[in-house]
Write a protein that holds these residues in place. Structure first.
Motif, PDB file in Angstrom:
ATOM      1  N   MET A 107      15.419  22.848 -36.245  1.00  0.00           N
ATOM      2  CA  MET A 107      15.400  21.391 -36.417  1.00  0.00           C
ATOM      3  C   MET A 107      14.544  20.739 -35.325  1.00  0.00           C
ATOM      4  O   MET A 107      13.774  19.815 -35.605  1.00  0.00           O
ATOM      5  CB  MET A 107      16.828  20.851 -36.388  1.00  0.00           C
ATOM      6  CG  MET A 107      16.928  19.361 -36.618  1.00  0.00           C
ATOM      7  SD  MET A 107      16.453  18.794 -38.259  1.00  0.00           S
ATOM      8  CE  MET A 107      17.799  19.384 -39.246  1.00  0.00           C
ATOM      9  N   MET A 108      14.674  21.223 -34.102  1.00  0.00           N
ATOM     10  CA  MET A 108      13.861  20.687 -32.994  1.00  0.00           C
ATOM     11  C   MET A 108      12.376  20.918 -33.272  1.00  0.00           C
ATOM     12  O   MET A 108      11.556  20.030 -33.056  1.00  0.00           O
ATOM     13  CB  MET A 108      14.244  21.359 -31.661  1.00  0.00           C
ATOM     14  CG  MET A 108      15.591  20.972 -31.117  1.00  0.00           C
ATOM     15  SD  MET A 108      15.679  19.313 -30.434  1.00  0.00           S
ATOM     16  CE  MET A 108      14.790  19.527 -28.916  1.00  0.00           C
ATOM     17  N   TYR A 109      12.049  22.113 -33.762  1.00  0.00           N
ATOM     18  CA  TYR A 109      10.649  22.436 -34.031  1.00  0.00           C
ATOM     19  C   TYR A 109      10.056  21.517 -35.098  1.00  0.00           C
ATOM     20  O   TYR A 109       9.012  20.903 -34.897  1.00  0.00           O
ATOM     21  CB  TYR A 109      10.504  23.904 -34.459  1.00  0.00           C
ATOM     22  CG  TYR A 109       9.095  24.259 -34.851  1.00  0.00           C
ATOM     23  CD1 TYR A 109       8.136  24.513 -33.879  1.00  0.00           C
ATOM     24  CD2 TYR A 109       8.714  24.297 -36.190  1.00  0.00           C
ATOM     25  CE1 TYR A 109       6.829  24.803 -34.237  1.00  0.00           C
ATOM     26  CE2 TYR A 109       7.411  24.586 -36.554  1.00  0.00           C
ATOM     27  CZ  TYR A 109       6.467  24.843 -35.571  1.00  0.00           C
ATOM     28  OH  TYR A 109       5.173  25.113 -35.937  1.00  0.00           O
ATOM     29  N   VAL A 110      10.737  21.422 -36.239  1.00  0.00           N
ATOM     30  CA  VAL A 110      10.230  20.590 -37.339  1.00  0.00           C
ATOM     31  C   VAL A 110      10.184  19.118 -36.910  1.00  0.00           C
ATOM     32  O   VAL A 110       9.177  18.435 -37.108  1.00  0.00           O
ATOM     33  CB  VAL A 110      11.090  20.763 -38.619  1.00  0.00           C
ATOM     34  CG1 VAL A 110      10.702  19.759 -39.686  1.00  0.00           C
ATOM     35  CG2 VAL A 110      10.955  22.184 -39.154  1.00  0.00           C
ATOM     36  N   GLY A 111      11.262  18.639 -36.300  1.00  0.00           N
ATOM     37  CA  GLY A 111      11.324  17.234 -35.888  1.00  0.00           C
ATOM     38  C   GLY A 111      10.305  16.883 -34.819  1.00  0.00           C
ATOM     39  O   GLY A 111       9.569  15.898 -34.951  1.00  0.00           O
TER      40      GLY A 111
END
Length: 156
Positions: free
Chosen positions: A127-131
């Motif tokens: 989620m951190m990567y995509v966001g």
């Protein structure tokens, strides 16, 4: 700079969603975590676009010259989710970038304690990567558009 403040706010939004994504892994029902991730991204990505003034509606309100300039910057940077209507299909495409992590998360979450902890960490990281990738794309597009607009204003 105002743009840096918007980026910081958006990164905080991403961090909150990543924590929620990590928590969703602990629900022992197959697919709940993926559905939760998709739902969170369907809210998060448009919110990030909105903060940067890059939703399709916000771009449509710009004068034609600026709109053209902005779409040129978006195309040049290759930002696929900036200035777009965010759909479930676009989210699934973005999640494919972290597909190995997502697949590993599905396997690990059924291993008691250590596996669940690892799955939660993978989920949060995905989620951190995509966001954050999206935040960075929006920041780059907005910054380049401002620079081009300033350069055009200086030459006029």
């Amino acid at each position: 700079e105002e743009l840096d403040a918007v980026r910081a706010t958006c990164r905080t939004m991403v961090k909150k969603r990543a924590l929620a994504s990590s928590g969703a892994v602990l629900v022992p029902v197959p697919g709940v975590d993926i559905a939760a991730d998709v739902g969170m991204l369907l809210e998060l990505l448009p919110a990030v676009n909105r903060k940067f003034g890059l939703t399709p509606e916000q771009i449509d309100e710009l004068d034609p010259q600026l709109k053209s300039l902005l779409y040129g910057v978006i195309k040049k940077t290759g930002a696929t989710l900036v200035g777009q209507l965010i759909t479930k299909q676009l989210i699934l495409t973005a999640l494919k970038k972290v597909g190995i992590r997502m697949a590993a998360k599905q396997v690990l979450k059924y291993i008691p304690i250590a596996g669940q902890a690892a799955a939660a960490a993978l989920s949060g990281a995905a989620m951190m990567y995509v966001g954050n990738s999206h935040v960075d794309e929006c920041y780059d597009v907005a910054k380049k558009a401002l620079e081009l607009k300033a350069a055009e204003g200086a030459s006029a």
